[in-house]
Motif scaffolding. Structure first.
Motif, mmCIF file in Angstrom:
data_model
loop_
_atom_site.group_PDB
_atom_site.id
_atom_site.type_symbol
_atom_site.label_atom_id
_atom_site.label_comp_id
_atom_site.label_asym_id
_atom_site.label_seq_id
_atom_site.Cartn_x
_atom_site.Cartn_y
_atom_site.Cartn_z
ATOM 1 N N GLU A 53 6.504 2.052 -4.391
ATOM 2 C CA GLU A 53 7.720 2.972 -4.657
ATOM 3 C C GLU A 53 9.086 2.591 -4.110
ATOM 4 O OE1 GLU A 53 6.508 7.314 -4.235
ATOM 5 O OE2 GLU A 53 4.632 6.396 -3.959
ATOM 6 N N HIS A 88 -4.075 0.925 4.609
ATOM 7 C CA HIS A 88 -4.784 1.641 3.800
ATOM 8 C C HIS A 88 -5.612 2.768 4.490
ATOM 9 C CE1 HIS A 88 -7.146 2.767 0.221
ATOM 10 N NE2 HIS A 88 -6.198 2.232 -0.446
ATOM 11 N N SER A 134 2.788 2.791 5.441
ATOM 12 C CA SER A 134 2.638 3.029 3.988
ATOM 13 C C SER A 134 2.533 4.515 3.710
ATOM 14 C CB SER A 134 1.161 2.377 3.553
ATOM 15 O OG SER A 134 0.494 2.893 4.431
ATOM 16 N N PRO A 191 0.684 7.607 3.520
ATOM 17 C CA PRO A 191 -0.388 7.734 2.455
ATOM 18 C C PRO A 191 -0.425 9.175 2.061
ATOM 19 C CG PRO A 191 -1.548 6.582 4.281
ATOM 20 C CD PRO A 191 -0.173 6.708 4.681
ATOM 21 N N LYS A 192 0.211 10.032 2.752
ATOM 22 C CA LYS A 192 0.055 11.282 2.486
ATOM 23 C C LYS A 192 1.232 11.748 1.426
ATOM 24 C CE LYS A 192 2.500 13.602 6.185
ATOM 25 N NZ LYS A 192 2.503 14.755 7.108
ATOM 26 N N TYR A 193 2.335 10.699 1.277
ATOM 27 C CA TYR A 193 3.364 10.777 0.297
ATOM 28 C C TYR A 193 3.367 10.056 -0.956
ATOM 29 C CZ TYR A 193 5.548 13.396 4.286
ATOM 30 O OH TYR A 193 6.050 14.040 5.207
ATOM 31 N N THR A 194 2.001 9.252 -1.021
ATOM 32 C CA THR A 194 1.831 8.209 -2.206
ATOM 33 C C THR A 194 2.106 8.784 -3.522
ATOM 34 O OG1 THR A 194 0.794 6.923 -0.627
ATOM 35 C CG2 THR A 194 0.539 6.178 -2.820
ATOM 36 N N GLY A 195 2.836 8.438 -4.386
ATOM 37 C CA GLY A 195 2.737 8.695 -5.797
ATOM 38 C C GLY A 195 3.470 10.008 -6.024
ATOM 39 N N LYS A 196 4.127 10.678 -5.075
ATOM 40 C CA LYS A 196 4.905 12.023 -5.248
ATOM 41 C C LYS A 196 6.319 11.660 -5.430
ATOM 42 C CE LYS A 196 1.769 15.025 -2.776
ATOM 43 N NZ LYS A 196 0.678 14.443 -1.829
ATOM 44 N N ASP A 224 0.821 -1.260 -0.176
ATOM 45 C CA ASP A 224 -0.009 -0.153 -0.070
ATOM 46 C C ASP A 224 0.719 1.161 -0.066
ATOM 47 O OD1 ASP A 224 -2.521 -1.477 0.242
ATOM 48 O OD2 ASP A 224 -2.052 -1.865 2.441
ATOM 49 N N GLY A 225 0.134 2.358 -0.360
ATOM 50 C CA GLY A 225 0.738 3.665 -0.132
ATOM 51 C C GLY A 225 2.212 3.802 -1.051
ATOM 52 N N THR A 226 3.395 4.295 -0.276
ATOM 53 C CA THR A 226 4.323 4.335 -0.962
ATOM 54 C C THR A 226 5.157 2.989 -0.824
ATOM 55 O OG1 THR A 226 5.366 4.873 1.314
ATOM 56 C CG2 THR A 226 4.859 6.718 -0.043
#
Ligand code: IPM
Ligand code: MN
Length: 355
Positions: free
Chosen positions: A17, A77, A283, A285-290, A12-14
């Motif tokens: 990555e 998540h 995970s 979440p607030k940094y996910t996909g950045k 999940d999340g980061t």
């Protein structure tokens, strides 16, 4: 040529990555040190659960048991009630594969800023051996009269002689093999938890004479948190139960430079057993996909994974490459403060592994 079957669970999340950067390091090390990797991706986690209603099915569990090792990103998540994914995936894997040790090195790498005053550069280097299948995590307990004013919630700590003793034995063996301070500290709470830690203390004292070269030591867990801040250089190896191990290793992560660098391994001493390695943070979440999350913890987990497979030179090369990236390229270790992206950090580490 040696060849290893590795499962990768981004999660999940980061998680995906950072796991990708761990894989990058594994591939660079395989190239440099001449072994082969067969990687298999498992898309487990919150999105998979939302789409299919499935956590991990039994056939996946049987497959995971066959791998030499698994690299995990993170589980957790924001849309899913806490506990479902953690218990249904992460703890389920730990328990079902009987990965009864959670090995968590607390190592302040040279050049990593320590939030504590007066700690020498690289001056912290100890390992927490956390019991990983029992204690408060076993899930024993329940509710009575749930939702009423008379509600009762019970959550029991399960400590079996077998589970405690195998963990303690592992810790003694590990301390001996590490051959650094040759001191094993039991972290407990014998002054209050007079059943659970009585068992732990007796098992500890009964195994100790088999290791005459290892100095034994005991600290209450609350005092351990004080010593982590006051005198972290003191420790060599610490053995403790599941819940205490969970708590003290987050503190350990902070004194080694933060969640961005803290890695751990879920393992057992079964020669045919598999193992799973992971960054110990969540995970995020607030940094996910950045592309701003620090992948070093996952890369450190990749190093531990190779060490577990007896590819010690490759494992050490990954660690050296991490130290070089920290000291040459990275502006900081916190998410968004690295002065470079997640994948750029991974690229640098891969480049240094191969040079
Ligand atoms: C850890 C984590 C897990 C734990 C959670 C996500 C269930 O905090 O690996 O330390 O408590 O073991
Ligand atoms: Mn934890």
């Amino acid at each position: 040529m040696a060849s290893y079957d590795i499962a990768v669970i981004g999660g999940d999340g980061t998680g995906p990555e950072v796991a990708a950067e761990g894989v990058k390091a594994l591939k660079a090390a395989a190239d440099k040190f001449g072994f082969d990797l067969k990687l298999s991706d498992y898309p487990l986690g919150g999105e998979h659960y939302k789409a299919t209603g499935e956590l991990v099915n039994d056939s996946t569990m049987r497959e995971l048991a066959q791998f030499d090792a698994t690299l995990l990103g993170a589980i957790g998540h924001p849309d899913i009630k806490p506990g479902i994914l953690e218990k249904g995936i992460l703890l389920h894997i730990r328990f079902t594969l009987d990965l009864y040790i959670n090995l968590r090195p607390v190592k302040l790498y040279p050049g990593v800023p320590c939030p504590l005053k007066d700690v020498a550069d690289g001056g912290i280097d100890f390992v927490v051996v956390r019991e990983n299948t029992e204690g408060l995590y076993a899930g024993a307990g329940g509710f009575l009269k749930k939702g009423t004013p008379d509600e009762v919630a019970v959550q029991e700590s399960i400590n079996t002689r077998k589970g405690v003793e195998r963990c303690i034995r592992y810790a003694f063996e590990y301390t001996k093999k590490r051959n650094k301070g040759n001191m094993l500290t039991l972290a407990g709470k014998t002054n209050v938890l007079t059943y659970a830690f009585d068992l732990w203390e007796r098992a500890f004292n009964e195994v100790a004479p088999e290791y005459p070269g290892i100095k034994t030591d005991y600290n209450h867990v609350d005092a351990i948190t004080m010593w982590f801040v006051k005198n972290p250089e003191y420790f060599d190896v610490i053995v403790t139960d599941n819940m205490f191990g969970d708590i003290i290793t987050d503190l350990g992560a902070m004194i080694q430079g933060g969640m961005g660098v803290a890695a751990g391994g879920n393992i057992n001493a079964d020669p045919d057993g598999t193992a799973m390695f992971e960054p110990i943070g969540g995970s995020a979440p607030k940094y996910t996909g950045k592309g701003v999350i620090n992948p070093l913890a996952a890369i450190g987990a990749a190093s531990m994974l190779l060490d577990h497979l007896n590819e010690s030179a490759a494992a050490a090369a990954i660690e050296d490459a991490m130290v070089k990236a920290i000291n040459t390229d990275m502006k900081g270790l916190a998410a968004g403060k690295m002065g470079m992206s997640t994948s750029e950090v991974g690229d640098k580490v891969a480049q240094y592994i191969q040079s």
